[in-house]
Design a protein around this motif. Structure first.
Motif, PDB file in Angstrom:
ATOM      1  N   LEU A   1       0.820  -1.202   0.000  1.00  0.00           N
ATOM      2  CA  LEU A   1       0.000   0.000   0.000  1.00  0.00           C
ATOM      3  C   LEU A   1       0.861   1.263   0.000  1.00  0.00           C
ATOM      4  CD1 LEU A   1      -2.741  -1.125   2.527  1.00  0.00           C
ATOM      5  CD2 LEU A   1      -3.120  -0.519   0.122  1.00  0.00           C
TER       6      LEU A   1
ATOM      7  N   GLU B   1       1.994   1.776  -3.432  1.00  0.00           N
ATOM      8  CA  GLU B   1       0.870   2.211  -4.278  1.00  0.00           C
ATOM      9  C   GLU B   1       0.601   3.700  -4.113  1.00  0.00           C
ATOM     10  OE1 GLU B   1      -3.954   1.550  -4.318  1.00  0.00           O
ATOM     11  OE2 GLU B   1      -2.659  -0.149  -3.777  1.00  0.00           O
ATOM     12  N   TYR B   2       0.596   4.171  -2.888  1.00  0.00           N
ATOM     13  CA  TYR B   2       0.317   5.582  -2.672  1.00  0.00           C
ATOM     14  C   TYR B   2       1.481   6.467  -3.098  1.00  0.00           C
ATOM     15  CZ  TYR B   2      -4.078   4.524  -0.381  1.00  0.00           C
ATOM     16  OH  TYR B   2      -5.358   4.100  -0.129  1.00  0.00           O
TER      17      TYR B   2
ATOM     18  N   SER C   1       3.193   5.978  -5.718  1.00  0.00           N
ATOM     19  CA  SER C   1       3.122   6.076  -7.175  1.00  0.00           C
ATOM     20  C   SER C   1       1.974   6.952  -7.657  1.00  0.00           C
ATOM     21  CB  SER C   1       2.988   4.678  -7.787  1.00  0.00           C
ATOM     22  OG  SER C   1       1.744   4.086  -7.429  1.00  0.00           O
TER      23      SER C   1
END
Length: 233
Positions: free
Chosen positions: A119, A122-123, A125
């Motif tokens: 996560l 993901e954040y 990016s």
């Protein structure tokens, strides 16, 4: 003198260059308790996250396990209320420990290191939609928030979090009786500096406890996503 320092900080913030597009740390909130036998692995993970420059890790000790034999030394009712607000926003019927909330959005078991790391990546990016800059001068703090890609139809809260980088506790009763732990980034206070409409650059000031570390978060009102964050070193 303090008023002069605050004014000087605001001037420097208004003229400061925008933060690098890659310099936007991910906020990881851990809801934990010294009365929870399954929490130590998550507390250890938080200690690891506290060493990363690209993550703002915050440990919020809750009080709802105090009844089982040990009152958490760092627990605050406000932390429990924040966790409940996240549950309401996410449509969840219950709260639990250890739980991590990533960037005010994703809910994950606090001991699930692989999912937490995924996560965070993901954040990182994701494109930035706002920036926040904080400058500290002694006990005075100046904050500047700037929109990058916000719709302008939401209200945001500019929040100041002050925390202890490391605290030690010896547990005398309860499920973890006889054990000692070091807890990283223990939240001591959490306050809203003001509201922001997300449309124009805005500035805020605050007075800090010089003994504590600090971070500034910009979060959609109603326990929504955290759209920007920075340390206030």
């Amino acid at each position: 003198m303090l008023k002069f320092a605050a004014a000087a900080i605001l001037v420097s913030l208004v003229t400061a260059a925008p933060a690098d597009a890659e310099d936007h740390p991910v906020v990881v909130e851990l809801f934990t308790s010294q009365g929870c036998s399954s929490c130590p692995p998550a507390d250890e993970l938080m200690r690891d996250l506290s060493q990363r420059d690209d993550v703002i890790g915050l440990a919020l000790h809750v009080d709802y396990w105090d009844y089982i034999g040990w009152k958490d030394l760092f627990a605050k009712p406000a932390h429990t209320q924040r966790q409940k607000a996240y549950a309401r926003e996410g449509g969840r019927a219950m709260i639990y420990t250890p739980q991590m909330i990533v960037n005010g959005q994703a809910d994950v078991a606090g001991s699930d290191g692989l999912e937490v790391m995924g996560l965070i990546a993901e954040y990182h990016s994701a494109a930035q939609v706002a920036t926040v800059v904080a400058e500290r001068s002694g006990s005075e703090l100046g904050v500047k928030v700037t929109p990058l890609d916000l719709s302008g139809d939401e209200t945001y809260e500019v929040q100041l979090v002050q925390y202890s980088p490391l605290r030690h506790a010896a547990i005398e009763r309860g499920e973890l009786a006889g054990q000692e732990f070091n807890y990283a980034n223990v939240v001591e206070s959490w306050q809203v500096l003001g509201q922001w409409d997300g449309t124009t650059t805005a500035t805020f000031t605050a007075t800090l406890d010089p003994a504590l570390s600090a971070a500034v978060l910009v979060q959609r009102a109603g326990q929504g996503p955290i759209v920007a964050a920075t340390r206030a070193d």
